[in-house]
Every structure is written in C-alpha cells, then in structure tokens.
Design a protein around this motif. Structure first.
Motif, short mmCIF file in Angstrom:
data_model
loop_
_atom_site.label_atom_id
_atom_site.label_comp_id
_atom_site.label_asym_id
_atom_site.label_seq_id
_atom_site.Cartn_x
_atom_site.Cartn_y
_atom_site.Cartn_z
N ILE A 86 41.05 45.77 78.12
CA ILE A 86 40.04 46.69 77.59
C ILE A 86 39.50 47.58 78.70
N GLY A 87 39.35 47.02 79.91
CA GLY A 87 38.84 47.81 81.02
C GLY A 87 39.76 48.96 81.39
N VAL A 88 41.07 48.71 81.43
CA VAL A 88 42.03 49.77 81.72
C VAL A 88 41.97 50.86 80.66
N ALA A 89 41.88 50.44 79.38
CA ALA A 89 41.80 51.42 78.29
C ALA A 89 40.54 52.28 78.40
N TRP A 131 49.67 51.03 78.70
CA TRP A 131 50.68 50.26 77.96
C TRP A 131 51.28 49.16 78.82
N LEU A 132 51.40 49.42 80.12
CA LEU A 132 52.04 48.44 80.99
C LEU A 132 51.19 47.18 81.15
N ALA A 174 45.76 41.18 70.94
CA ALA A 174 44.95 41.53 72.11
C ALA A 174 45.11 42.99 72.48
N ALA A 175 46.36 43.48 72.46
CA ALA A 175 46.58 44.88 72.81
C ALA A 175 45.94 45.81 71.79
N GLY A 176 45.79 45.34 70.56
CA GLY A 176 45.12 46.15 69.54
C GLY A 176 43.69 46.45 69.90
N LEU A 177 43.01 45.53 70.59
CA LEU A 177 41.64 45.79 71.03
C LEU A 177 41.61 46.89 72.08
N GLY A 178 42.61 46.87 72.98
CA GLY A 178 42.70 47.94 73.96
C GLY A 178 42.96 49.28 73.32
N ALA A 179 43.85 49.30 72.31
CA ALA A 179 44.16 50.55 71.62
C ALA A 179 42.94 51.10 70.88
N THR A 180 42.17 50.20 70.26
CA THR A 180 40.96 50.62 69.55
C THR A 180 39.95 51.21 70.54
#
Length: 476
Positions: free
Chosen positions: A274-277, A388-389, A403-409
């Motif tokens: 989430i931080g990277v996003a 993405w990486l 988990a990646a879905g939270l980053g995308a959101t």
C-alpha cells in the motif's frame, strides 16, 4: 502513474523471470504463435489504457474554451475517467471470474470503441464526461483482466516478459496520444485525437474473436478438455502438470479470506504494498501526465509548443520504462527504487525553484522541460514499475490477488484525488507550491521505502518474508 498500476493477480502464479531462473539458465523458449497473438491482442488493452489516459492532456486545451470550462470543469472531465477506472478496477475481478477472461476483454474492447466514438462526437461537456466515465470503466476492468489473461495463457518460461509487454504498451499508448495531439494542435482539434482511440479498440475487438479462453478459468469450471485445447502449445505431460498446478493453487487460495489479510504476519507486506502505491501517486506523476500541456502553456506561450514539449516527456517515459523492465533483474529492486525516488525528489525541487523565477522564457523554459523529463525518467525506472513488481513478490501466492487489490484501490483512489485537485492547487499555490507538496511527500516516501523495502532480486518468498519481518522488528 495510471499506467503503472498492474494487477497483482496477474502475477499470482509467480514472476516469469523468477520461474525461469528455477527452470534453468538457458534462453526462455519463444511462446507459440497462438499464445503470442492472443497476448498481443490482449495487450492492446494496455495501449488503450495509456492512450485514453494521456490524450485528454492535450485535448483539454481546446475542449475548455469550446465548452467554457473553468478549472473545476476541466478537472471534472479528467477525473471522470479515474472515477470510472476506480469502479472498474474494484469490479474487475468479479467480472472476469464470472464471464471469463476472453469474453470480458471482448466487452472491454466494445466499451473502448463506443467510448472513443462518443468522446469525439460529444455535443457538450455532459456527454464528454459520460464518455470519459465509460472509458474509465473499461480501463479499470482491463487493468485487472489484461495482465491476468496474459499471465494465465503464457508458458511460465515467458510469462514475465509477456506480462511486462502490457506494462510497456501503457507507456506507448501515452506517447502515441501525445503524438496524435501534436498532429492536431495547429488545427486546435480535440475531437479527432479522442475519436482515433476507436482504431486500436476495433483491432482488439476483431483480434479477440479468434483467441482462446484462459486455461485456468476453464479448469476452475471443470472444463478440462477445453483447457487442454487452450494449452495446445505445451506437450501433453506439460499440460497435465499445469492443470494439476492450477487445481492445487486454487485449493490454497480458497483457504484465505479477506479477513485473513489482518493476520499479523501479513502486516509488513501489506504496509509495503500500500505504501508503494501511495507514494507512486502522491509524488504527482499524473498531475504531469494529465496536465503537462496546461502547465507548460504559460512557459511556451502557445498551445502547440506546450503539446510538442509533452511528446518529449512521453518519449522519455516509454524508453526508460522499456530499459528498466529489461534490466530490473540485474540492477536489483531496492537500489533502483530508492535511487529513482531520490532523483524524483531532486527534480521536483528543481521545478519549485524554476517556477519561482521571475521569467520562464528562453533558458528557464528549456530547464523546466529538462527537469520534467528527468522527473519522468526517474519515476518510470523506479515507482512506475515498482507498483506491480512489489505486489508480485512480497505476498504469499495464495493471498496475492486479494492483497494486491488493496494496493490497486489505493492507487486509483489517490489518482482520482490528484486529477480532481491539481488545477485548483496551481490556482491557489502556483506551480511551485504544487511541486513543493509533491517534493515533501516524495522525501517522506523515500524514508518509508528505505525502512520497508527489502531487496527481492533472486530471493524466495520465504526469504523476502523473513526480511520484511526483520525490518518491522527493527522499527518496533
């Protein structure tokens, strides 16, 4: 940037490069022609993603006076696409699971086509806004479905390279939109640049008509014979092994729910993802992607000059993204990410100083464009590919999609905030004030990533997890 948000679910069966290292050191075999064609057609979604994201930047210069739009109206037209993309990304997983990857992409291509034509013919701002929201929905769903489909049809030896092609084509789409805007700048035309997105949309629609469905989707629905046909490029033994692997992965995924993301052992990885996003968006890349011509209009004194300058920015973005994707495994993740963020902050500080100068003519104008190019190059080589990486490498395979879905959101939500506030902030604080905000956030992001980000190159998931826990323990 919007272009750099990739789906973690696309990486759910592992990084193609990492898998290749596990299966030998020779050159990865070329994918079969059918797989290559299907991948290329599906990656057209990435091209359209980038094109529809970037084209509004130049078109806005001519849309605003024709429809009498102020800052609020211009921001609404830009952010409408992001609002649609946020909804599309949130619903994308459920849609692709229900309809199948191929049928979802067919519908996405049709929506891209309708949205492009409607944008070009819009009689007023309301219709244009509706068209942009429609395009945003297509972008949001395709951001989930395209990398997922490519990852599921590609042989594991070439999966990383083929999924990366989608990422690269997003930047190509942005560059193409800038080039098309420049061609129509003298005529002050915005309708043709918006409508021309219908051409790749139609090509994608026609090309997908003969593509196969994802073997993973077919296996999960008990359609094993169709899955074997979709795996025709593999040997019978390889096809059966892949089907068995799909079933095993599905059983493992079923053991995890959304509530399980609260488990303490996942907290370091979630914080990093989430931080990277968040840092990806809050350093302001999409303020430049969406509004560069508007920002540079005052520097060059003309619409045409401002639009031409953005072509250089788009070219740098595309070239550096391609180089970084090709070299990421040899350069390493942590030094590239931290070094890139440091240069991003330095470029933002330079922009603050340059926009504070009493004149922006001559050398100062050139230096502003150079600073923007340095900024976009550093971003493309670091945060642009990291979103993405990181999400593909720091989460356990079974929980990676959720988990990646939270980053995308996080990414789409903050993208919408940036799009909806940039011009207002420029009006109230000036360009230097806007870039100062981004620089402060970027500096804070550097500190966050310095403490959170481990080196993941060549390491197993277990080693990455242990490193994340150790870093969390030191902070505690």
């Amino acid at each position: 940037m919007a272009a750099q948000d990739g789906s973690g679910r696309a990486q759910q069966h592992g990084s193609g490069r990492a898998r290749h290292r596990e299966h030998g050191s020779g050159r990865a075999p070329r994918p079969g022609r059918g797989v290559g064609v299907a991948t290329a057609v599906a990656a057209g979604g990435g091209l359209l993603f980038g094109y529809d994201t970037g084209v509004i930047s130049g078109a806005l210069l001519f849309v605003a006076p024709e429809f009498g739009l102020g800052d609020g109206g211009r921001q609404l037209i830009v952010s409408g696409l992001l609002a649609g993309a946020l909804v599309g990304a949130l619903a994308g997983g459920a849609i692709t699971d229900a309809l199948g990857r191929r049928r979802t992409l067919l519908r996405v291509a049709a929506v891209f086509l309708v949205g492009a034509v409607l944008s070009g013919l819009a009689p007023g701002p309301g219709t244009l806004l509706a068209a942009r929201v429609l395009l945003g929905l297509a972008i949001g769903v395709s951001s989930v479905c395209v990398p997922l489909y490519i990852a599921e049809i590609a042989p594991k030896e070439s999966r990383g390279r083929l999924v990366s092609m989608n990422q690269f084509l997003i930047t190509v789409g942005i560059l193409l939109s800038y080039l098309v805007n420049s061609l129509f700048a003298e005529a002050q035309s915005w309708r043709w640049p918006l409508a021309l997105a219908a051409v790749p949309a139609l090509a994608m629609l026609v090309g997908l008509a003969g593509a196969s469905e994802s073997p993973r989707w077919l296996v999960l629905r008990g359609r094993d014979d169709e899955a074997r046909a979709a795996l025709a490029g593999r040997s019978p033994a390889e096809a059966e092994a892949e089907i068995a692997e799909i079933r095993e992965a599905a059983r493992e995924e079923a053991r995890w729910s959304w509530a399980d993301l609260r488990r303490p052992q996942l907290r370091p990885a979630l914080t990093l993802g989430i931080g990277v996003a968040a840092v990806n968006q809050l350093v302001g890349v999409n303020a430049i992607i969406y509004y560069a011509p508007t920002i540079l209009e005052g520097v060059f004194g003309s619409d045409t000059g401002a639009i031409l300058a953005t072509v250089g920015i788009g070219l740098v973005n595309t070239v550096v993204t391609g180089i970084a994707l090709a070299r990421i495994d040899s350069w390493g993740r942590r030094p590239l990410l931290l070094g890139g963020v440091a240069v991003v902050v330095a470029a933002l500080v330079a922009l603050v100083v340059l926009f504070l100068l009493p004149t922006r003519d001559g050398v100062v104008g050139v230096l502003i464009v150079v600073a923007l190019c340095v900024y976009i190059a550093a971003f493309a080589a670091s945060l642009g590919i990291a979103i993405w990486l990181v999400n593909s490498e720091v989460f356990p395979t079974a929980v990676r999609g959720k988990a990646a879905g939270l980053g995308a959101t996080t990414h789409w939500g903050l993208d919408l905030v940036i799009a909806a506030t940039t011009l207002t902030l420029i009006t109230s604080l000036g360009e230097s004030g806007l870039f100062a905000i981004f620089a402060v956030i970027g500096a804070a992001g550097f500190v966050l990533l310095y403490w959170l980000m481990p080196e993941t190159k060549g390491r197993s998931l277990e080693e990455i997890d242990a490193s994340l826990r150790a870093r969390a323990g030191r902070r505690g």
